[in-house]
Design an enzyme around this catalytic site. Structure first.
Site, PDB file in Angstrom:
ATOM      1  N   ASP A  39      -4.154  -3.844  16.031  1.00  0.00           N
ATOM      2  CA  ASP A  39      -2.881  -3.218  15.614  1.00  0.00           C
ATOM      3  C   ASP A  39      -2.993  -1.695  15.641  1.00  0.00           C
ATOM      4  O   ASP A  39      -2.097  -0.993  16.105  1.00  0.00           O
ATOM      5  CB  ASP A  39      -2.538  -3.610  14.167  1.00  0.00           C
ATOM      6  CG  ASP A  39      -1.773  -4.926  14.075  1.00  0.00           C
ATOM      7  OD1 ASP A  39      -1.535  -5.551  15.125  1.00  0.00           O
ATOM      8  OD2 ASP A  39      -1.412  -5.302  12.945  1.00  0.00           O
ATOM      9  N   GLU A  40      -4.107  -1.191  15.113  1.00  0.00           N
ATOM     10  CA  GLU A  40      -4.295   0.276  15.045  1.00  0.00           C
ATOM     11  C   GLU A  40      -4.294   0.859  16.466  1.00  0.00           C
ATOM     12  O   GLU A  40      -3.754   1.929  16.711  1.00  0.00           O
ATOM     13  CB  GLU A  40      -5.617   0.637  14.345  1.00  0.00           C
ATOM     14  CG  GLU A  40      -5.845   0.009  12.980  1.00  0.00           C
ATOM     15  CD  GLU A  40      -4.900   0.491  11.889  1.00  0.00           C
ATOM     16  OE1 GLU A  40      -3.921   1.205  12.198  1.00  0.00           O
ATOM     17  OE2 GLU A  40      -5.126   0.130  10.724  1.00  0.00           O
ATOM     18  N   TRP A  56       0.726 -11.813  13.674  1.00  0.00           N
ATOM     19  CA  TRP A  56      -0.057 -12.610  12.728  1.00  0.00           C
ATOM     20  C   TRP A  56       0.355 -12.184  11.313  1.00  0.00           C
ATOM     21  O   TRP A  56       0.830 -11.062  11.112  1.00  0.00           O
ATOM     22  CB  TRP A  56      -1.562 -12.428  12.937  1.00  0.00           C
ATOM     23  CG  TRP A  56      -2.073 -11.006  12.856  1.00  0.00           C
ATOM     24  CD1 TRP A  56      -2.298 -10.166  13.896  1.00  0.00           C
ATOM     25  CD2 TRP A  56      -2.405 -10.272  11.660  1.00  0.00           C
ATOM     26  NE1 TRP A  56      -2.752  -8.941  13.433  1.00  0.00           N
ATOM     27  CE2 TRP A  56      -2.826  -8.988  12.064  1.00  0.00           C
ATOM     28  CE3 TRP A  56      -2.398 -10.559  10.293  1.00  0.00           C
ATOM     29  CZ2 TRP A  56      -3.234  -8.002  11.169  1.00  0.00           C
ATOM     30  CZ3 TRP A  56      -2.799  -9.576   9.393  1.00  0.00           C
ATOM     31  CH2 TRP A  56      -3.213  -8.320   9.833  1.00  0.00           C
ATOM     32  N   GLU A 106      -4.716   7.063  13.816  1.00  0.00           N
ATOM     33  CA  GLU A 106      -4.684   5.640  14.205  1.00  0.00           C
ATOM     34  C   GLU A 106      -5.929   5.293  15.019  1.00  0.00           C
ATOM     35  O   GLU A 106      -6.467   4.192  14.902  1.00  0.00           O
ATOM     36  CB  GLU A 106      -3.416   5.320  15.006  1.00  0.00           C
ATOM     37  CG  GLU A 106      -2.128   5.412  14.193  1.00  0.00           C
ATOM     38  CD  GLU A 106      -1.908   4.227  13.247  1.00  0.00           C
ATOM     39  OE1 GLU A 106      -2.872   3.588  12.822  1.00  0.00           O
ATOM     40  OE2 GLU A 106      -0.739   3.968  12.932  1.00  0.00           O
ATOM     41  N   GLU A 155       1.886  -2.344   9.288  1.00  0.00           N
ATOM     42  CA  GLU A 155       0.694  -1.864   8.577  1.00  0.00           C
ATOM     43  C   GLU A 155       0.500  -2.578   7.247  1.00  0.00           C
ATOM     44  O   GLU A 155      -0.625  -2.769   6.793  1.00  0.00           O
ATOM     45  CB  GLU A 155       0.815  -0.350   8.334  1.00  0.00           C
ATOM     46  CG  GLU A 155       0.574   0.511   9.564  1.00  0.00           C
ATOM     47  CD  GLU A 155      -0.902   0.655   9.890  1.00  0.00           C
ATOM     48  OE1 GLU A 155      -1.741   0.410   9.008  1.00  0.00           O
ATOM     49  OE2 GLU A 155      -1.219   1.012  11.043  1.00  0.00           O
ATOM     50  N   HIS A 157      -0.812   1.066  17.707  1.00  0.00           N
ATOM     51  CA  HIS A 157      -0.115   2.187  17.045  1.00  0.00           C
ATOM     52  C   HIS A 157      -0.599   3.527  17.598  1.00  0.00           C
ATOM     53  O   HIS A 157       0.179   4.463  17.780  1.00  0.00           O
ATOM     54  CB  HIS A 157      -0.334   2.133  15.531  1.00  0.00           C
ATOM     55  CG  HIS A 157       0.289   0.926  14.887  1.00  0.00           C
ATOM     56  ND1 HIS A 157      -0.085   0.459  13.652  1.00  0.00           N
ATOM     57  CD2 HIS A 157       1.275   0.097  15.322  1.00  0.00           C
ATOM     58  CE1 HIS A 157       0.650  -0.609  13.345  1.00  0.00           C
ATOM     59  NE2 HIS A 157       1.467  -0.846  14.357  1.00  0.00           N
ATOM     60  N   GLU A 163      -5.794   1.443   3.397  1.00  0.00           N
ATOM     61  CA  GLU A 163      -4.622   0.702   3.881  1.00  0.00           C
ATOM     62  C   GLU A 163      -3.593   0.511   2.768  1.00  0.00           C
ATOM     63  O   GLU A 163      -2.388   0.580   3.003  1.00  0.00           O
ATOM     64  CB  GLU A 163      -5.031  -0.670   4.429  1.00  0.00           C
ATOM     65  CG  GLU A 163      -5.918  -0.649   5.661  1.00  0.00           C
ATOM     66  CD  GLU A 163      -5.158  -0.271   6.929  1.00  0.00           C
ATOM     67  OE1 GLU A 163      -3.925  -0.219   6.897  1.00  0.00           O
ATOM     68  OE2 GLU A 163      -5.825  -0.009   7.958  1.00  0.00           O
ATOM     69  N   THR A 190      -8.814   4.805  12.605  1.00  0.00           N
ATOM     70  CA  THR A 190      -8.820   3.510  11.911  1.00  0.00           C
ATOM     71  C   THR A 190      -9.166   2.388  12.892  1.00  0.00           C
ATOM     72  O   THR A 190      -9.828   1.423  12.527  1.00  0.00           O
ATOM     73  CB  THR A 190      -7.474   3.214  11.217  1.00  0.00           C
ATOM     74  OG1 THR A 190      -6.416   3.482  12.136  1.00  0.00           O
ATOM     75  CG2 THR A 190      -7.279   4.062   9.990  1.00  0.00           C
ATOM     76  N   HIS A 216      -2.112  -5.200   6.801  1.00  0.00           N
ATOM     77  CA  HIS A 216      -3.549  -4.862   6.797  1.00  0.00           C
ATOM     78  C   HIS A 216      -4.124  -4.865   5.380  1.00  0.00           C
ATOM     79  O   HIS A 216      -5.132  -5.505   5.107  1.00  0.00           O
ATOM     80  CB  HIS A 216      -3.784  -3.498   7.455  1.00  0.00           C
ATOM     81  CG  HIS A 216      -3.296  -3.428   8.870  1.00  0.00           C
ATOM     82  ND1 HIS A 216      -3.268  -2.257   9.595  1.00  0.00           N
ATOM     83  CD2 HIS A 216      -2.807  -4.394   9.709  1.00  0.00           C
ATOM     84  CE1 HIS A 216      -2.787  -2.501  10.803  1.00  0.00           C
ATOM     85  NE2 HIS A 216      -2.495  -3.791  10.889  1.00  0.00           N
TER      86      HIS A 216
END
Ligand code: FE2
Ligand code: FE2
Length: 440
Positions: free
Chosen positions: A303-304, A137, A271, A218, A307, A180, A274, A221
Site C-alpha cells: 500500500d505504501e 484487503w 511514503e 491508511e 501511495h 500508523e 514507510t 494499517h
C-alpha cells in the site's frame, strides 16, 4: 475552487522566544544564510530521527530554516530541537516538545494558480492510484475470526508464533504501529495545504476525494497491526495506547508551510520510507518464523508503495509545469530534512522515546541512515532532477544541493561506521513492560 487569501502569518513567538537557542534572520539575509545550510557535522541517526537543528548534528551557523523559495520570504526564526525537559509538562499536561518558528502560506498566487489548474490532471491521473474498497484487503482478512469455533485455536497459534519474536523486533513493530495510528495528524497535515485541502470535509474536488480515500486506506494499517500486537500478549497495550494518545495530541511539524509543493515532496519521501520500513519488518518476521506477520507487513508495504507512486506523480507533474518551483521545493525540504511523522512521540516516561526507537530501527536494519540516502537518490532519479533545464540561479543551486546530498550522507555514515565501536547500550521500553533492548 476558492482561492485562499495569501498571507504570511508568523506565530509561535512565545515558544521560540522562550528557547535560549533561538536566533532570527530576516528576508534580506536569507539568501546568504541559505548558502550556509550544508551540514558540517552530522551523526548518522540525526537523519532518521528528523531532529532538525540538533546542535550535535549541525554547526551553529547552519541552524536556519528558509522559506520554500516558492513563495515570499518572511521573518524566520529557528529554534533548537529540544526546549528544557522541565518545560514538557505544565500542570500535568504534556507540551509538544519540538516546535519551529513556522512559515505559513508560502505559496504565492501565481503558483497557487498552477496547482489549481491541475484538477483535471488529478482526476485522471491521481485518483486511479486508489483501490476500490471491494478490492482492498481488510484487517479482518488477516486476523483470527472472532465469530468462528476455531477462534481460540487460531489465537493460540498466533501467540505461539509471536513468542519467537525478539524484543527489539517488537519495539520496532510497535513504533511502526504507533506511527500508523497517528493517522488523524497526517490527514490534518494534508488539509493544511493551500489549493489541495479538503475545504468542506466532503469536498468533491479530486484532491479532497484523494485525501479522504488515502486516509481510509491508511486506516487499515494501524488497525491490523494494533489488533495483531494485542493478540500476541507480548506488549504493554496500555502504554502503547498512551503513546498514541500523546502523539495525536502533539501532532507533527513537517515545516511544509501550507505549501502543496513542499507537502507533496514530503509525502513522496515519507511514503517510500514507510514502504522500506514495513518491507523490512516483513522480511524480519519471516526470518523469525512468523509467516503470517510477514504477510501482514508485506501487504502494508505494498500500500505504501502505491501511495508513494501517487505522491511522486504529483511532484513529477509539478516538475513538468513549474520546474524551477518544484526544484526549489525539493531543495528546501531536503535542507530542512524530512522529519519522520512520529517524531513527537512520548509514552509519559521516556523523554527520548523517538530517538531511542529510531536507534533500535537503525541497529536492526529496519530503517537506517543509508535508507534515507537511498530514498533521496531514488527521488532524484525518479524526477530526473539532474537533467532538468531552464532553472533560475537559485533553482540550479537547489539542483546541485539535492544531487550531491545522498553521496555526502553516505560518506558521513561510512565514516561513522569506521569509528571504534562504542560498548553496547541497552534501554528499557515501556511498550514491552520495561524490558531492556539493545540500542547500539
Ligand atoms: Fe501506512
Ligand atoms: Fe503511508
Amino acid at each position: 475552487m476558492a482561492v485562499p487569501a495569501y498571507a504570511v502569518v508568523p506565530r509561535a513567538e512565545t515558544l521560540a522566544s522562550s528557547c535560549p537557542m533561538t536566533s532570527k534572520i530576516t528576508s534580506s539575509n536569507s539568501t546568504n544564510m541559505a548558502k550556509s545550510l550544508v551540514p558540517t557535522r552530522l551523526s548518522s541517526s540525526a537523519w532518521i530521527t528528523g531532529q532538525r537543528f540538533c546542535v550535535n548534528s549541525f554547526s551553529s551557523k547552519s541552524s536556519v530554516s528558509s522559506s520554500s523559495g516558492t513563495g515570499q520570504a518572511t521573518t524566520i526564526t529557528m529554534t533548537a530541537t529540544m526546549p528544557p525537559k522541565a518545560d514538557r509538562k505544565v500542570s500535568g499536561l504534556y507540551v509538544p516538545h519540538e516546535t519551529h518558528k513556522q512559515v505559513l502560506h508560502s505559496i504565492p498566487p501565481s503558483k497557487l494558480e498552477i496547482v489549481q489548474s491541475l484538477d483535471t490532471w488529478a482526476e485522471e491521473t491521481l485518483l486511479p492510484f486508489l483501490k476500490p474498497v471491494d478490492k482492498c484487503w481488510q484487517p479482518q482478512d488477516h486476523l483470527p475470526e472472532p465469530s468462528s469455533e476455531g477462534f481460540y485455536e487460531e489465537v493460540k497459534e498466533l501467540r505461539a508464533r509471536a513468542a519467537e519474536l525478539p524484543d527489539d523486533y517488537l519495539v520496532v513493530l510497535v513504533g511502526d504501529m504507533i506511527t500508523e495510528e497517528a493517522l488523524p495528524t497526517y490527514q490534518t497535515m494534508l488539509n493544511t495545504l493551500d489549493g489541495t485541502k479538503d475545504e468542506t470535509g466532503a469536498s468533491l474536488t479530486p484532491w479532497g476525494v484523494w485525501t479522504r480515500a488515502w486516509t481510509a486506506e491508511e486506516n487499515r494499517h494501524g488497525d491490523l497491526l494494533n489488533k495483531y500486537l494485542y493478540l500476541t500478549g507480548r506488549v504493554n497495550m496500555r502504554s502503547i495506547e498512551k503513546t498514541i494518545q500523546y502523539l495525536i495530541g502533539s501532532g507533527m511539524d513537517p515545516q511544509t508551510e501550507n505549501n502543496p509543493y513542499l507537502g507533496f515532496v514530503y509525502t513522496s519521501f515519507q511514503e517510500r520510507a514507510t514502504f522500506i520500513s514495513h518491507g523490512n519488518t516483513a522480511r524480519h518476521a519471516k526470518d523469525f518464523g512468523d509467516a503470517k506477520l510477514a504477510t501482514i507487513c508485506g501487504l502494508i508495504a505494498a500500500d505504501e508503495r502505491r501511495h508513494e507512486n501517487a505522491y511522486s506523480k504529483i511532484v513529477e507533474k509539478l516538475f513538468e509545469v513549474d520546474p524551477d518551483g518544484a526544484m526549489l521545493a525539493f531543495g528546501d525540504m531536503m535542507r530542512k530534512k524530512i522529519a519522520m511523522p512520529a517524531h513527537l512521540m512520548y509514552d509519559g516516561v521516556d523523554q527520548n522515546l523517538f530517538s531511542n526507537f529510531s536507534m533500535v530501527a537503525q541497529r536492526t536494519g529496519t530503517y537506517t541512515a543509508r535508507d534515507y540516502a537511498d530514498i533521496l537518490e531514488h527521488l532524484v532519479a525518479r524526477w530526473n532532477v539532474p537533467k532538468i533545464e531552464g532553472l533560475s540561479g537559485e533553482g540550479r543551486r537547489a539542483q546541485e544541493f539535492v544531487c550531491t546530498l545522498a553521496p555526502r550522507i553516505r560518506k558521513l555514515d561510512e565514516r561513522a561506521q569506521l569509528k571504534p565501536k562504542r560498548s553496547p547500550k541497552t534501554g528499557p521500553f515501556s511498550w514491552i513492560f520495561d524490558r531492556e533492548v539493545q540500542m547500539w
